[in-house]
Design a protein around this motif. Structure first.
Motif, mmCIF file in Angstrom:
data_model
loop_
_atom_site.group_PDB
_atom_site.id
_atom_site.type_symbol
_atom_site.label_atom_id
_atom_site.label_comp_id
_atom_site.label_asym_id
_atom_site.label_seq_id
_atom_site.Cartn_x
_atom_site.Cartn_y
_atom_site.Cartn_z
ATOM 1 N N ASP A 107 -0.015 19.987 -8.559
ATOM 2 C CA ASP A 107 -0.588 20.581 -7.348
ATOM 3 C C ASP A 107 -0.469 19.647 -6.148
ATOM 4 O O ASP A 107 -0.997 19.954 -5.084
ATOM 5 C CB ASP A 107 -2.058 20.941 -7.581
ATOM 6 C CG ASP A 107 -2.210 22.025 -8.649
ATOM 7 O OD1 ASP A 107 -1.372 22.953 -8.649
ATOM 8 O OD2 ASP A 107 -3.138 21.917 -9.474
ATOM 9 N N ARG A 108 0.195 18.535 -6.308
ATOM 10 C CA ARG A 108 0.306 17.538 -5.249
ATOM 11 C C ARG A 108 1.773 17.162 -5.054
ATOM 12 O O ARG A 108 2.507 16.986 -6.029
ATOM 13 C CB ARG A 108 -0.498 16.311 -5.681
ATOM 14 C CG ARG A 108 -0.836 15.345 -4.617
ATOM 15 C CD ARG A 108 -1.811 14.340 -5.209
ATOM 16 N NE ARG A 108 -2.109 13.323 -4.239
ATOM 17 C CZ ARG A 108 -2.687 12.187 -4.520
ATOM 18 N NH1 ARG A 108 -3.044 11.926 -5.761
ATOM 19 N NH2 ARG A 108 -2.930 11.310 -3.587
ATOM 20 N N GLU B 137 0.847 -1.193 0.000
ATOM 21 C CA GLU B 137 0.000 0.000 0.000
ATOM 22 C C GLU B 137 0.879 1.238 0.000
ATOM 23 O O GLU B 137 1.902 1.295 0.687
ATOM 24 C CB GLU B 137 -0.902 0.033 1.230
ATOM 25 C CG GLU B 137 -1.854 1.213 1.220
ATOM 26 C CD GLU B 137 -2.777 1.250 2.428
ATOM 27 O OE1 GLU B 137 -3.353 2.314 2.663
ATOM 28 O OE2 GLU B 137 -2.896 0.232 3.130
ATOM 29 N N TYR B 138 0.468 2.233 -0.797
ATOM 30 C CA TYR B 138 1.167 3.514 -0.806
ATOM 31 C C TYR B 138 0.172 4.584 -1.227
ATOM 32 O O TYR B 138 -0.580 4.385 -2.184
ATOM 33 C CB TYR B 138 2.360 3.485 -1.764
ATOM 34 C CG TYR B 138 3.182 4.738 -1.696
ATOM 35 C CD1 TYR B 138 4.154 4.912 -0.712
ATOM 36 C CD2 TYR B 138 2.955 5.788 -2.586
ATOM 37 C CE1 TYR B 138 4.896 6.068 -0.623
ATOM 38 C CE2 TYR B 138 3.681 6.957 -2.506
ATOM 39 C CZ TYR B 138 4.650 7.093 -1.521
ATOM 40 O OH TYR B 138 5.368 8.252 -1.424
ATOM 41 N N ALA B 139 0.149 5.698 -0.517
ATOM 42 C CA ALA B 139 -0.774 6.810 -0.783
ATOM 43 C C ALA B 139 -2.217 6.306 -0.838
ATOM 44 O O ALA B 139 -2.985 6.667 -1.729
ATOM 45 C CB ALA B 139 -0.381 7.549 -2.064
ATOM 46 N N ASP B 140 -2.550 5.424 0.112
ATOM 47 C CA ASP B 140 -3.898 4.847 0.225
ATOM 48 C C ASP B 140 -4.314 4.005 -0.978
ATOM 49 O O ASP B 140 -5.498 3.769 -1.205
ATOM 50 C CB ASP B 140 -4.952 5.936 0.483
ATOM 51 C CG ASP B 140 -4.747 6.613 1.820
ATOM 52 O OD1 ASP B 140 -4.325 5.920 2.780
ATOM 53 O OD2 ASP B 140 -5.000 7.825 1.916
ATOM 54 N N ILE B 141 -3.356 3.554 -1.769
ATOM 55 C CA ILE B 141 -3.645 2.688 -2.918
ATOM 56 C C ILE B 141 -3.054 1.312 -2.622
ATOM 57 O O ILE B 141 -1.860 1.192 -2.341
ATOM 58 C CB ILE B 141 -3.045 3.261 -4.214
ATOM 59 C CG1 ILE B 141 -3.678 4.616 -4.518
ATOM 60 C CG2 ILE B 141 -3.236 2.291 -5.376
ATOM 61 C CD1 ILE B 141 -3.042 5.349 -5.658
ATOM 62 N N PRO B 142 -3.886 0.243 -2.672
ATOM 63 C CA PRO B 142 -3.367 -1.106 -2.422
ATOM 64 C C PRO B 142 -2.698 -1.690 -3.673
ATOM 65 O O PRO B 142 -3.109 -1.405 -4.794
ATOM 66 C CB PRO B 142 -4.623 -1.903 -2.062
ATOM 67 C CG PRO B 142 -5.736 -1.184 -2.761
ATOM 68 C CD PRO B 142 -5.338 0.264 -2.832
ATOM 69 N N TYR B 143 -1.670 -2.487 -3.444
ATOM 70 C CA TYR B 143 -0.975 -3.180 -4.523
ATOM 71 C C TYR B 143 -0.891 -4.664 -4.176
ATOM 72 O O TYR B 143 -1.056 -5.044 -3.021
ATOM 73 C CB TYR B 143 0.443 -2.604 -4.708
ATOM 74 C CG TYR B 143 0.430 -1.138 -5.090
ATOM 75 C CD1 TYR B 143 0.208 -0.739 -6.403
ATOM 76 C CD2 TYR B 143 0.633 -0.151 -4.132
ATOM 77 C CE1 TYR B 143 0.177 0.602 -6.752
ATOM 78 C CE2 TYR B 143 0.612 1.194 -4.478
ATOM 79 C CZ TYR B 143 0.389 1.567 -5.789
ATOM 80 O OH TYR B 143 0.362 2.891 -6.125
#
Length: 195
Positions: free
Chosen positions: A116-117, A61-67
């Motif tokens: 912007d991020r 998981e990274y930046a609330d994204i599962p892998y």
């Protein structure tokens, strides 16, 4: 006495990893100084050696994204000291692959498109899995990047940066890596590559 203590220590270490790794076959030697994250995503065949300071880092998981990553290490492979393997997709290493020290393999990088991020908060990106076929030699401090397929019995020169596929029985060098020699089965010799 020291050999006996080393054998006992290796036995205990191996049994510890058999319980937590996705798979850990017989005669696997993992250095106590190896760093392993998310061991359930790592699959190791028999007769594998993992040196001091090796980092195995499947990212779940990274930046609330599962892998759903996998790192698969084939039979008879030796990973030299201070190598790094990081995956969000898949890194598959064949049989009898030899790593020199400080080899870096990653199937992903940080996204950067949204200005912007902060880059650290952007999703990870991958061009696909990395596959390294049997009997390859990865030279000191080389890098293998996402989406690359390295063919059987190929050699990656020291400090090469591999960004595209390498055909079987090839030697590549440089940044970006390019073919410098290939094995000629007719002459039974390694020959300079002229393109």
């Amino acid at each position: 006495m020291t050999n006996l203590l080393r054998k006992i220590s290796n036995y205990l270490q191996r049994n510890k990893y058999k319980k937590v790794l996705g798979r850990c076959d017989n005669n696997v030697n993992i250095s106590r100084q190896a760093i392993i994250h998310n061991p359930q995503c790592i699959y190791i065949d028999k007769n594998v050696g993992i040196g001091d300071g090796v980092y195995l880092g499947p990212v779940i998981e990274y930046a609330d994204i599962p892998y759903n990553p996998k790192i698969i290490i084939g039979e008879g492979t030796w990973i030299g000291n201070h190598c790094s393997l990081a995956a969000i997709n898949k890194i598959k290493i064949g049989k009898n692959v030899l790593f020199a020290g400080y080899v870096h393999i990653t199937d992903h990088s940080h996204g950067y498109e949204d200005i912007d991020r902060h880059i650290a908060l952007q999703p990870l990106t991958s061009k696909g899995p990395i596959i390294i076929e049997d009997d390859c030699w990865l030279g000191f401090s080389c890098e293998i990047l996402s989406g690359v397929h390295i063919g059987k019995h190929s050699i990656i020169a020291a400090r090469a940066v591999v960004t595209k596929d390498v055909p079987p029985y090839s030697i590549v060098a440089g940044n970006p890596a390019h073919i410098i020699k290939q094995y000629n089965f007719k002459s039974q010799q390694w020959e300079r590559y002229n393109k």
